[in-house]
Design an enzyme around this catalytic site. Structure first.
Site, mmCIF file in Angstrom:
data_model
loop_
_atom_site.group_PDB
_atom_site.id
_atom_site.type_symbol
_atom_site.label_atom_id
_atom_site.label_comp_id
_atom_site.label_asym_id
_atom_site.label_seq_id
_atom_site.Cartn_x
_atom_site.Cartn_y
_atom_site.Cartn_z
ATOM 1 N N GLU A 101 0.849 -1.209 0.000
ATOM 2 C CA GLU A 101 0.000 0.000 0.000
ATOM 3 C C GLU A 101 0.877 1.249 0.000
ATOM 4 O O GLU A 101 1.969 1.250 0.564
ATOM 5 C CB GLU A 101 -0.864 0.017 1.270
ATOM 6 C CG GLU A 101 -2.290 -0.442 1.076
ATOM 7 C CD GLU A 101 -3.175 0.583 0.360
ATOM 8 O OE1 GLU A 101 -2.645 1.433 -0.402
ATOM 9 O OE2 GLU A 101 -4.390 0.525 0.551
ATOM 10 N N ASP A 102 0.366 2.323 -0.578
ATOM 11 C CA ASP A 102 1.080 3.592 -0.523
ATOM 12 C C ASP A 102 0.986 4.198 0.873
ATOM 13 O O ASP A 102 1.981 4.608 1.461
ATOM 14 C CB ASP A 102 0.552 4.574 -1.585
ATOM 15 C CG ASP A 102 -0.969 4.752 -1.544
ATOM 16 O OD1 ASP A 102 -1.654 4.054 -0.765
ATOM 17 O OD2 ASP A 102 -1.475 5.602 -2.295
ATOM 18 N N ASP A 105 -4.298 5.427 6.123
ATOM 19 C CA ASP A 105 -4.829 6.621 6.779
ATOM 20 C C ASP A 105 -5.911 6.174 7.769
ATOM 21 O O ASP A 105 -5.604 5.826 8.901
ATOM 22 C CB ASP A 105 -5.363 7.558 5.687
ATOM 23 C CG ASP A 105 -5.840 8.890 6.220
ATOM 24 O OD1 ASP A 105 -5.481 9.233 7.357
ATOM 25 O OD2 ASP A 105 -6.576 9.601 5.508
ATOM 26 N N PHE A 154 -2.108 15.969 4.187
ATOM 27 C CA PHE A 154 -2.333 15.340 2.898
ATOM 28 C C PHE A 154 -1.059 15.421 2.074
ATOM 29 O O PHE A 154 -0.538 16.510 1.835
ATOM 30 C CB PHE A 154 -3.507 15.991 2.155
ATOM 31 C CG PHE A 154 -3.952 15.142 1.009
ATOM 32 C CD1 PHE A 154 -4.833 14.086 1.216
ATOM 33 C CD2 PHE A 154 -3.458 15.357 -0.263
ATOM 34 C CE1 PHE A 154 -5.221 13.264 0.162
ATOM 35 C CE2 PHE A 154 -3.843 14.539 -1.327
ATOM 36 C CZ PHE A 154 -4.726 13.495 -1.107
ATOM 37 N N ARG A 167 1.664 12.277 -8.997
ATOM 38 C CA ARG A 167 2.187 10.923 -8.771
ATOM 39 C C ARG A 167 3.644 10.820 -9.208
ATOM 40 O O ARG A 167 4.401 9.987 -8.734
ATOM 41 C CB ARG A 167 1.387 9.886 -9.575
ATOM 42 C CG ARG A 167 -0.043 9.688 -9.131
ATOM 43 C CD ARG A 167 -0.615 8.434 -9.796
ATOM 44 N NE ARG A 167 -2.067 8.380 -9.751
ATOM 45 C CZ ARG A 167 -2.787 7.895 -8.745
ATOM 46 N NH1 ARG A 167 -2.185 7.441 -7.675
ATOM 47 N NH2 ARG A 167 -4.105 7.869 -8.785
HETATM 48 P P1 IMP Z 1 -7.634 4.888 4.077
HETATM 49 O O1 IMP Z 1 -8.738 3.956 3.603
HETATM 50 O O2 IMP Z 1 -8.195 6.111 4.756
HETATM 51 O O3 IMP Z 1 -6.607 4.192 4.926
HETATM 52 O O4 IMP Z 1 -6.939 5.487 2.822
HETATM 53 C C1 IMP Z 1 -6.226 4.705 1.996
HETATM 54 C C2 IMP Z 1 -6.054 5.323 0.635
HETATM 55 O O5 IMP Z 1 -6.395 6.717 0.607
HETATM 56 C C3 IMP Z 1 -4.603 5.245 0.260
HETATM 57 O O6 IMP Z 1 -4.289 4.040 -0.378
HETATM 58 C C4 IMP Z 1 -4.458 6.444 -0.652
HETATM 59 O O7 IMP Z 1 -4.786 6.088 -1.973
HETATM 60 C C5 IMP Z 1 -5.445 7.440 -0.122
HETATM 61 N N1 IMP Z 1 -4.784 8.430 0.773
HETATM 62 C C6 IMP Z 1 -4.837 8.512 2.124
HETATM 63 N N2 IMP Z 1 -4.111 9.541 2.586
HETATM 64 C C7 IMP Z 1 -3.575 10.139 1.489
HETATM 65 C C8 IMP Z 1 -2.707 11.266 1.302
HETATM 66 O O8 IMP Z 1 -2.259 11.963 2.236
HETATM 67 N N3 IMP Z 1 -2.386 11.545 0.003
HETATM 68 C C9 IMP Z 1 -2.820 10.824 -1.062
HETATM 69 N N4 IMP Z 1 -3.626 9.772 -0.925
HETATM 70 C C10 IMP Z 1 -4.006 9.423 0.340
#
Ligand code: IMP
Length: 177
Positions: A101-102, A105, A154, A167
C-alpha cells in the site's frame, strides 16, 4: 509543465531518504520470509512506484500481481466505500502474500482488502505500507512493514496523487493548495 513549478510544495521525505528506507524494507521483508517465495500484491494506483522499487529490493522469488482500488472518488478524504476496479490475475491460495500500500490513513481500505483476500486462503497475509498516518485511524489494522510514520497532512508524490496529479514527483510533499 512540471507540477513542482506550478505549485511549490514542502518536501516531507526526499528521494534519497525514500530509496534508503525502501532498501531496508526489502531486507526486512526477505529476512521475515526466509527463502520462501513471496507474492507481492500492489494496490493500484498509489503503490505503483513504491512497489516497483520495493520488489527490486527483495531478493529471491517474488511474484507480482495487482489490485485496482478506488477509495477516494477524487477528494482528499476516504469515503469508506472501497471499489475494486481490477481483481488479481492469479489465485493466492497457499502463498505468502504481501499487500503493498502507498499509505494507511483511516485504515478502511486495507481492512476491506485484507478481509477480501483472507477468504482466498493465502498461507500468510502481511502488509507493507510506505506511509502510515496513525492519527486518523478508524480501524485496528496495522501494517507489518512501514516506511515512514507521518503526521495528519495530505501528501502527494512517489505514486500518491491529488486528482491524478503529482504521482510523478520522486519525493513525498505536503500538498498545499
Ligand atoms: P484509508 O482507507 O483512509 O486508509 O486510505 C487509503 C487510501 O487513501 C490510500 O491508499 C491512498 O490512496 C489514499 N490516501 C490517504 N491519505 C492520502 C494522502 O495523504 N495523500 C494521497 N492519498 C491518500
Amino acid at each position: 509543465m512540471n507540477p513542482t513549478q506550478r505549485d511549490p510544495m514542502r518536501i516531507l521525505i526526499d528521494e534519497q531518504a525514500i530509496q534508503r528506507r525502501v532498501r531496508e524494507l526489502g531486507q526486512e521483508i526477505r529476512a521475515t520470509y526466509g527463502d520462501e517465495p513471496v507474492t507481492a500484491i500492489g494496490v493500484l494506483k498509489g503503490s505503483f512506484m513504491f512497489m516497483a522499487d520495493l520488489v527490486r529490493a527483495i531478493d529471491g522469488e517474488v511474484r507480482c500481481d495487482f489490485l485496482g482500488v478506488s477509495s477516494y472518488q477524487g477528494g482528499t478524504r476516504s469515503t469508506g466505500v472501497v471499489r475494486i476496479t481490477q481483481d488479481l490475475k492469479h489465485p493466492i491460495e497457499g502463498q505468502h502474500c504481501l499487500v503493498i500500500e502507498d499509505i494507511i490513513d483511516t485504515g478502511l481500505t486495507i481492512e476491506y482488502l485484507l478481509k477480501m483476500l483472507e477468504v482466498r486462503q493465502p498461507r500468510s497475509l502481511r502488509v507493507a505500507a510506505l506511509l502510515d498516518k496513525p492519527s486518523n485511524r478508524e480501524t485496528k489494522v496495522t501494517a507489518d512493514f512501514v516506511g515512514f510514520t507521518i503526521p495528519d497532512e495530505f501528501v502527494v508524490g512517489y505514486g500518491l496523487d491529488l486528482g491524478e496529479l503529482y504521482r510523478n514527483l520522486p519525493h513525498i510533499a505536503v500538498y498545499t493548495p
